[in-house]
Design an enzyme around this catalytic site. Structure first.
Site, PDB file in Angstrom:
ATOM      1  CG  ASP A   1      -2.180   0.887   0.920  1.00 51.68           C
ATOM      2  OD1 ASP A   1      -2.118   1.738   0.010  1.00 51.68           O
ATOM      3  OD2 ASP A   1      -3.195   0.740   1.621  1.00 51.68           O
TER       4      ASP A   1
HETATM    5  C1  BGC Z   1      -4.970   3.278   0.202  1.00 52.57           C
HETATM    6  C2  BGC Z   1      -5.182   2.272  -0.895  1.00 52.57           C
HETATM    7  C3  BGC Z   1      -5.042   2.947  -2.237  1.00 52.57           C
HETATM    8  C4  BGC Z   1      -3.675   3.582  -2.310  1.00 52.57           C
HETATM    9  C5  BGC Z   1      -3.361   4.232  -3.633  1.00 52.57           C
HETATM   10  C6  BGC Z   1      -3.712   4.082   0.013  1.00 52.57           C
HETATM   11  O1  BGC Z   1      -3.638   5.133   0.906  1.00 52.57           O
HETATM   12  O2  BGC Z   1      -4.936   2.602   1.444  1.00 52.57           O
HETATM   13  O3  BGC Z   1      -6.414   1.642  -0.748  1.00 52.57           O
HETATM   14  O4  BGC Z   1      -5.248   2.051  -3.269  1.00 52.57           O
HETATM   15  O5  BGC Z   1      -3.582   4.567  -1.301  1.00 52.57           O
HETATM   16  O6  BGC Z   1      -4.029   5.417  -3.791  1.00 52.57           O
END
Ligand code: BGC
Length: 744
Positions: A279
């Site tokens: 993530d």
């Molecule tokens: C979130 C994810 C997301 C990623 C990319 C993160 O902060 O937890 O779910 O896909 O950002 O934007």
């Protein structure tokens, strides 16, 4: 012992496992190997690096030329993407295309209801279709990878991200997740309208303590296996092209360093060859977690645990050369990660067809709007309808339309709406104003959902008094749910409660419509309203769906994908809980009924809250219709079965009311005695059944007995022989149609 279970690494290299839905794996694997053999270490590390799009195209192009970019996050637009792709393909030594990614969470341009709303439809075909529409629209703008579906189980509505998933139930989430993956990826990933799905967040993120986002999750090993991992296992089986590690830790191990989930489960048990991405900076965040000493340690722990690509943190690209020299990371580990990235790029057809057609514009096509409207309508849940307040009769000529969500295009689309434009969104105001023969008296009363100024309430009341009916649309603005948007109080905010109370006192029929990202505590508003429709943020077609439902052009069929509590203090609350040794009878005295000076044990000693009682406001699987349904005549194909058998459950469903309508029938099972305690009920099947008014049909569920397997006392996944109960039910609290069977 637990710790060992989570952290154990079998030291197995990630091998290229066969199959997914795509064909031609052997030629893909050969192409991967040929390319890998030509790559320098720097080129390999570039492939493992995902960068966030930069505003300045030249800066971005420079990074690509330097071979530092395997994937770009959030750069959209066909022309822009082609420019960057051209640099990668034509100006780097090996011409490896870039994987363009974006959070396309519930639609790209045409916004479908938030995933929690989609789950309320229990309509797998429509959900798959919504993902297909998102893929078609997103690919025209160059996106080939989305970070969806979120298949985290969420049992606590304080957690803002409950909006992004499919609710509290493992079975429903599993089915919804698979449907969504199929929709995104289509039959063939190399089709230019397919996007790679990402099963996230792997794993246990929805169990964040207290519902506070990013918090630690405490999940016992058996619960991890039976509740939190199954949707991911099913995603792997469905060929989900990528998995994302979650931010949280479980038992001291952040997911980004958790070889137990990333290798033992994903690779060894499920045989997935999906690419694993972190993530957003979740690798580097292990410094804050406190399980890594420095950025080199971050890189070593992440890649050794099974991460392939790092989202934005850049610890791989900076530290792996030295880590390889020092022997802390093996070259073969890096090679395997690169294989997983390249394989996906080949499967997406990026090497053969890297550019986007710049002249295609399919956004908001009438077909997409029509299909989205169907799903949106099916997602609405009727929670109350006293005296047939709904649908409105032809006598309703003047509507007072009130409330801060009645004309809030951006807000009704909910969290993660980057690309859908508000001007394409039909709000309740727009939809009702377009109806012929209906006069709309509009008064928002509050400027937004958190507005604390009550001044506008008086003029809303004045409008209500001039109208035949009042429709009050309240809820949560988009910012109030989603990532980092957890709440400790899940009541209606601002003066919305006062508004509803004031309207209810007018004596006019009051229909409350709630558009929100989570189930809110609305016991009082239920009392005060004559009818209440719940729409988890409904997206582009929300207003049209609402107008159709209000006037009976459509009949509500949605059911709650999550339990609605009376009070926030009941959380976490979910239907498939354990019985405890002292289950409540439901007849216990509440605090206001308790005599002063009552003796210590006079209330009995059972498991309930003195103030909230035992049950929820609305159970999982609950929703009304304009018609009534009757279940009867439950029959089992056998009452003694073996593990390999399939039980057939038939029953009659009658539409006993006046409207053609659809009922979501549910099948629940209870394993009465296990080597470990078992949930009081578990959903094992559901069906949407359409019936004309007065019609009766026989409906059948098939239950493979193997689906009754769980993690037993000795940590094996198997079915234990014994007695079971099942219910064919309108919701998880409906016990009226019960049957029993035995597994030998
Ligand atoms: C979130 C994810 C997301 C990623 C990319 C993160 O902060 O937890 O779910 O896909 O950002 O934007």
């Amino acid at each position: 012992m637990k710790r060992i279970l989570y952290t154990i690494s079998l030291g197995l290299a990630m091998v290229a496992c066969s199959s997914g839905p795509q064909t031609n794996n052997s030629s893909v694997d050969q192409r991967v190997e040929d390319l890998l053999a030509k790559m320098t270490l720097e080129e390999k590390l570039g492939q493992l690096n995902q960068v966030s799009a930069m505003d300045n195209l030249e800066d971005m192009a420079a990074q690509i030329r330097m071979g530092r970019v395997g994937s770009i996050l959030n750069g959209v637009g066909a022309a822009r993407i082609n420019v960057l792709q051209r640099v990668a393909v034509e100006e780097t030594r090996l011409g490896i295309p870039i994987l363009m990614s974006r959070d396309v969470i519930h639609g790209y341009k045409t916004i479908a209801p938030i995933p929690l709303g989609q789950a309320a439809s229990f309509d797998l075909d429509a959900v798959q279709e919504a993902a297909r529409i998102a893929a078609i629209e997103a690919t025209t703008d160059g996106v080939r990878w989305t970070f969806s579906p979120m298949i985290d189980i969420a049992r606590d509505a304080r957690w803002g991200r409950i909006a992004e998933g499919y609710g509290e139930d493992t079975y429903l989430t599993t089915q919804m997740g698979v449907a969504t993956i199929k929709g995104y990826q289509g039959d063939d990933l190399s089709d230019p309208t397919s996007i790679a799905a990402c099963a996230k967040h792997f794993c246990g993120y929805g169990a964040s303590e207290g519902g506070r986002d990013y918090n630690s999750a405490n999940i016992p090993p058996r619960q991890l296996l039976d509740v939190y991992l199954p949707p991911f296992k099913a995603a792997a089986k469905a060929g989900a092209a990528t998995f994302m590690t979650s931010f949280n830790e479980i038992d001291g191990v952040p997911s980004t360093a958790n070889a137990y989930i990333l290798k033992t489960q994903l690779r060894d048990e499920w045989h997935s060859d999906a690419m694993v991405v972190t993530d957003w900076a979740s690798s580097a965040e292990m410094l804050a977690h406190g399980n890594c000493s420095d950025r080199a340690d971050v890189a070593a722990q992440s890649i050794n645990a099974g991460v392939d690509m790092e989202m934005v943190a850049e610890t791989f690209i900076q530290n792996l050369p030295d880590l390889i020299k020092d022997g802390r990371v093996k070259m073969s580990t890096v090679d395997n990660a690169v294989r997983n990235v390249l394989r996906l790029k080949f499967r997406l057809g990026l090497f053969d067809n890297p550019y986007v057609d710049e002249n295609k514009n399919v956004a908001y096509s009438p077909e997409f709007i029509e299909k989205t409207l169907k799903l949106t309508t099916e997602s609405a849940i009727l929670l109350k309808n006293d005296n047939k307040t709904l649908p409105f009769s032809s006598k309703v000529k003047t509507i007072a339309l009130v409330g801060p969500m009645a004309d809030a295009a951006y807000e009704q689309s909910g969290t993660w709406t980057f690309d859908g434009e508000a001007e394409h969104t039909i709000t309740p105001l727009k939809a009702l104003q377009s109806l012929e023969g209906v006069k709309v008296l509009y008064e928002p009363a509050l400027t937004h959902c958190r507005d604390q100024k009550a001044a506008g309430i008086a003029s809303a009341v004045a409008k209500a008094k001039q109208a035949d009916v009042v429709v009050c649309v309240v809820g949560e603005e988009a910012i109030m749910s989603g990532e980092a948007h957890s709440l400790a109080d899940i009541n209606l905010y601002g003066k919305q409660k006062d508004l509803i109370e004031a309207l209810s006192k007018t004596g006019k029929p009051l229909v409350t419509v709630i558009m929100a990202g989570r189930p809110l505590t609305i016991a009082k508003q239920i009392e005060e309203s004559n009818a209440l429709l719940y729409m988890f943020h409904p997206g582009t077609t929300g207003g049209t769906a609402l107008a159709d439902l209000l006037f009976g052009k459509a009949v509500p069929s949605g059911k709650t994908p999550v339990t609605f509590p009376y009070m926030v203090g009941q959380l976490p609350i979910y239907y498939n809980h354990k019985n405890t040794g002292r289950p409540a009878a439901g007849t216990e005295l509440l605090i206001d009924q308790t005599p002063v000076g009552a003796g210590q044990t006079s209330l009995g000693c059972s498991s309930y809250w003195l103030d909230a009682g035992y049950g929820p406001l609305f159970p999982f699987g609950y929703g009304l219709s304009y018609t009534t349904f009757e279940y009867s005549n439950v029959k089992l194909s056998a009452t003694e079965l073996k593990v390999n058998d399939t039980l057939k459950v038939t029953f009659d469903l009658a539409n006993t009311g006046e409207y053609d309508a659809t009922e979501i029938c549910q099948l629940y099972v209870r394993d009465l005695v296990g080597s470990v305690t078992r949930p009081v009920k578990e959903l094992k099947g559901f069906k949407r059944v359409a019936l004309k008014a007065g019609e009766k049909k026989q409906v059948e569920f098939e239950l493979p007995i193997s689906e009754l397997a769980f993690t037993t006392l000795d940590m094996q996944n198997r079915v234990e022989p014994g007695d079971f109960k099942l219910w064919v039910a309108a919701n998880s609290d409906d016990n009226s149609n019960e049957a029993s069977f035995t597994v030998k």
